[in-house]
Write a protein that holds these residues in place. Structure first.
Motif, mmCIF file in Angstrom:
data_model
loop_
_atom_site.group_PDB
_atom_site.id
_atom_site.type_symbol
_atom_site.label_atom_id
_atom_site.label_comp_id
_atom_site.label_asym_id
_atom_site.label_seq_id
_atom_site.Cartn_x
_atom_site.Cartn_y
_atom_site.Cartn_z
ATOM 1 N N THR A 287 -13.128 7.983 -1.424
ATOM 2 C CA THR A 287 -13.805 9.039 -2.173
ATOM 3 C C THR A 287 -12.985 10.323 -2.053
ATOM 4 O OG1 THR A 287 -15.049 9.770 -0.244
ATOM 5 C CG2 THR A 287 -16.044 8.025 -1.602
ATOM 6 N N ALA A 288 -13.432 11.366 -2.753
ATOM 7 C CA ALA A 288 -12.756 12.660 -2.625
ATOM 8 C C ALA A 288 -12.810 13.146 -1.177
ATOM 9 C CB ALA A 288 -13.399 13.679 -3.557
ATOM 10 N N LEU A 289 -13.958 12.953 -0.517
ATOM 11 C CA LEU A 289 -14.060 13.321 0.898
ATOM 12 C C LEU A 289 -13.127 12.462 1.738
ATOM 13 C CD1 LEU A 289 -15.290 14.756 3.324
ATOM 14 C CD2 LEU A 289 -17.190 13.114 3.255
ATOM 15 N N GLY A 290 -13.036 11.182 1.409
ATOM 16 C CA GLY A 290 -12.142 10.297 2.133
ATOM 17 C C GLY A 290 -10.690 10.730 2.042
ATOM 18 N N GLU A 291 -10.296 11.224 0.878
ATOM 19 C CA GLU A 291 -8.926 11.738 0.713
ATOM 20 C C GLU A 291 -8.703 12.945 1.617
ATOM 21 O OE1 GLU A 291 -6.511 10.490 -1.032
ATOM 22 O OE2 GLU A 291 -7.390 9.207 -2.561
ATOM 23 N N GLN A 292 -9.697 13.812 1.707
ATOM 24 C CA GLN A 292 -9.577 14.989 2.582
ATOM 25 C C GLN A 292 -9.472 14.554 4.047
ATOM 26 O OE1 GLN A 292 -12.900 17.582 1.798
ATOM 27 N NE2 GLN A 292 -12.483 17.685 -0.401
ATOM 28 N N GLN A 293 -10.283 13.581 4.431
ATOM 29 C CA GLN A 293 -10.232 13.075 5.802
ATOM 30 C C GLN A 293 -8.873 12.456 6.105
ATOM 31 O OE1 GLN A 293 -13.529 10.391 5.433
ATOM 32 N NE2 GLN A 293 -14.993 11.807 6.362
ATOM 33 N N ALA A 294 -8.352 11.707 5.135
ATOM 34 C CA ALA A 294 -7.052 11.048 5.324
ATOM 35 C C ALA A 294 -5.939 12.071 5.482
ATOM 36 C CB ALA A 294 -6.768 10.129 4.144
ATOM 37 N N LYS A 295 -5.999 13.126 4.697
ATOM 38 C CA LYS A 295 -4.984 14.171 4.805
ATOM 39 C C LYS A 295 -5.026 14.831 6.171
ATOM 40 C CE LYS A 295 -3.210 18.284 2.434
ATOM 41 N NZ LYS A 295 -3.378 19.200 1.272
ATOM 42 N N ALA A 296 -6.237 15.129 6.658
ATOM 43 C CA ALA A 296 -6.374 15.741 7.981
ATOM 44 C C ALA A 296 -5.886 14.794 9.072
ATOM 45 C CB ALA A 296 -7.828 16.131 8.222
ATOM 46 N N ALA A 297 -6.197 13.508 8.932
ATOM 47 C CA ALA A 297 -5.747 12.524 9.919
ATOM 48 C C ALA A 297 -4.228 12.410 9.917
ATOM 49 C CB ALA A 297 -6.377 11.165 9.628
ATOM 50 N N GLY A 298 -3.620 12.530 8.742
ATOM 51 C CA GLY A 298 -2.168 12.469 8.653
ATOM 52 C C GLY A 298 -1.507 13.574 9.440
ATOM 53 N N VAL A 299 -2.065 14.772 9.342
ATOM 54 C CA VAL A 299 -1.526 15.902 10.102
ATOM 55 C C VAL A 299 -1.760 15.685 11.594
ATOM 56 C CG1 VAL A 299 -1.748 18.374 10.535
ATOM 57 C CG2 VAL A 299 -1.811 17.505 8.180
ATOM 58 N N LEU A 300 -2.956 15.229 11.949
ATOM 59 C CA LEU A 300 -3.322 15.025 13.352
ATOM 60 C C LEU A 300 -2.375 14.052 14.052
ATOM 61 C CD1 LEU A 300 -5.396 15.315 15.722
ATOM 62 C CD2 LEU A 300 -6.600 13.368 14.711
ATOM 63 N N HIS A 301 -2.053 12.959 13.389
ATOM 64 C CA HIS A 301 -1.269 11.903 14.032
ATOM 65 C C HIS A 301 0.234 12.046 13.809
ATOM 66 C CE1 HIS A 301 -4.878 9.901 15.293
ATOM 67 N NE2 HIS A 301 -5.330 9.852 14.061
ATOM 68 N N SER A 302 0.654 13.164 13.217
ATOM 69 C CA SER A 302 2.085 13.371 12.985
ATOM 70 C C SER A 302 2.787 14.049 14.157
ATOM 71 C CB SER A 302 2.298 14.220 11.717
ATOM 72 O OG SER A 302 1.766 15.527 11.889
ATOM 73 N N ASP A 303 2.037 14.446 15.179
ATOM 74 C CA ASP A 303 2.625 15.107 16.338
ATOM 75 C C ASP A 303 1.982 14.542 17.609
ATOM 76 O OD1 ASP A 303 3.972 16.775 18.031
ATOM 77 O OD2 ASP A 303 2.704 18.531 17.640
ATOM 78 N N PRO A 304 2.729 13.775 18.407
ATOM 79 C CA PRO A 304 4.154 13.451 18.251
ATOM 80 C C PRO A 304 4.383 12.491 17.089
ATOM 81 C CG PRO A 304 3.221 12.184 20.049
ATOM 82 C CD PRO A 304 2.152 13.150 19.624
ATOM 83 N N VAL A 305 5.610 12.488 16.588
ATOM 84 C CA VAL A 305 5.924 11.689 15.412
ATOM 85 C C VAL A 305 5.897 10.206 15.772
ATOM 86 C CG1 VAL A 305 7.665 11.193 13.669
ATOM 87 C CG2 VAL A 305 7.334 13.543 14.462
ATOM 88 N N PRO A 306 5.092 9.391 15.061
ATOM 89 C CA PRO A 306 5.100 7.955 15.320
ATOM 90 C C PRO A 306 6.397 7.324 14.838
ATOM 91 C CG PRO A 306 3.791 8.440 13.376
ATOM 92 C CD PRO A 306 4.181 9.770 13.966
ATOM 93 N N ASP A 307 6.737 6.168 15.381
ATOM 94 C CA ASP A 307 7.960 5.511 14.926
ATOM 95 C C ASP A 307 7.697 4.498 13.815
ATOM 96 O OD1 ASP A 307 6.742 3.573 16.478
ATOM 97 O OD2 ASP A 307 8.388 3.348 17.898
ATOM 98 N N ALA A 308 6.425 4.325 13.425
ATOM 99 C CA ALA A 308 6.098 3.450 12.304
ATOM 100 C C ALA A 308 4.655 3.698 11.879
ATOM 101 C CB ALA A 308 6.295 1.985 12.665
ATOM 102 N N VAL A 309 4.365 3.427 10.614
ATOM 103 C CA VAL A 309 3.017 3.550 10.061
ATOM 104 C C VAL A 309 2.660 2.214 9.420
ATOM 105 C CG1 VAL A 309 1.506 4.771 8.457
ATOM 106 C CG2 VAL A 309 3.369 6.007 9.610
ATOM 107 N N PHE A 310 1.567 1.625 9.885
ATOM 108 C CA PHE A 310 1.126 0.328 9.370
ATOM 109 C C PHE A 310 -0.283 0.446 8.796
ATOM 110 C CE2 PHE A 310 4.474 -0.858 12.268
ATOM 111 C CZ PHE A 310 5.072 -1.959 11.657
ATOM 112 N N ALA A 311 -0.612 -0.475 7.886
ATOM 113 C CA ALA A 311 -1.940 -0.499 7.287
ATOM 114 C C ALA A 311 -2.317 -1.920 6.930
ATOM 115 C CB ALA A 311 -2.001 0.389 6.045
ATOM 116 N N SER A 312 -3.596 -2.151 6.808
ATOM 117 C CA SER A 312 -4.088 -3.427 6.293
ATOM 118 C C SER A 312 -3.821 -3.475 4.789
ATOM 119 C CB SER A 312 -5.587 -3.563 6.568
ATOM 120 O OG SER A 312 -6.362 -2.992 5.530
#
Length: 223
Positions: free
Chosen positions: A57-82
């Motif tokens: 949803t639109a809210l889900g997109e906002q949550q995903a964007k915030a999570a992206g910033v949160l988990h970018s420090d420290p920088v992960p060495d890979a990003v996986f998804a189902s």
């Protein structure tokens, strides 16, 4: 998956932060398991586990964007998804932040709804009962028309094993509430003891590997 399906436990824990990847023993990973953002199925309150599934949803997109910033420090060495759309959409924000591709692992997908697919959550008692049984130690409980706990554990382990074989030590893995919770409680050496919930983009951090086992490092139900 709706919050009701996320059967999460948490406790007041004294938990050490993961050491830098370079300080970890060979073969040890620190894995951050993130639930996807709010999906249209969450809003509708239905069981939706088939691929590709409903989008965020639109809210889900906002949550995903915030999570992206949160988990970018420290920088992960890979990003996986189902392979489900909602996890791939959620993961893309972190991937864009750190300049990594979203790699798909089929074994990270949600616990299949079986006979309950498409039904309202309040009519999916058999689904919930089976997943709850897994977390209590009865992995033989089978969701009608779907899998049992051993099958979920085997495929999730295989996905993490493949990630480990790729040489990654600090991946961020986007999956689903039911799958994350059930797998974590079946595998960590120090499971938490109080039931709460894993909200959209809530996350669990574990350290270890599929061979020697896993230790719970952190559990954040609402980032």
């Amino acid at each position: 998956m709706p919050r009701l399906l996320c059967l999460v436990v948490s406790a007041v824990l004294t938990i050490a932060l993961a050491p830098p990847a370079a300080a970890q023993p060979d073969g040890v990973m620190t894995v951050t398991l993130v639930r996807h953002g709010e999906s249209e199925a969450n809003v509708a309150g239905i069981v939706a586990t088939a691929v590709p599934g409903p989008p965020l949803t639109a809210l889900g997109e906002q949550q995903a964007k915030a999570a992206g910033v949160l988990h970018s420090d420290p920088v992960p060495d890979a990003v996986f998804a189902s392979p489900l759309l909602r996890t791939r959409q959620t993961a893309q924000y972190l991937a864009d932040e750190v300049g990594e591709p979203v790699q798909i692992q089929d074994g990270l997908r949600e616990v299949e709804g079986g006979e309950f697919e498409g039904l309202p959550v309040d009519r999916a008692v058999g689904y919930l009962d089976a997943v709850q049984a897994w977390t209590r130690g009865d992995r033989t409980a089978r969701i009608p028309g779907s899998i049992d706990g051993d099958e979920l554990d085997e495929r999730f382990d295989a996905a993490l094993g493949a990630i480990r074989s790729g040489g990654y030590t600090k991946p961020v893995v986007y999956s689903h509430g039911g799958a994350i919770v059930a797998w974590t409680l079946m595998n960590v050496h120090n499971p938490p003891v109080e039931i709460t919930g894993l909200d959209n983009t809530g996350y669990v951090v574990v350290r270890g590997n599929p061979t020697t086992g896993w230790t719970l490092v952190d559990w954040v139900d609402r980032p």
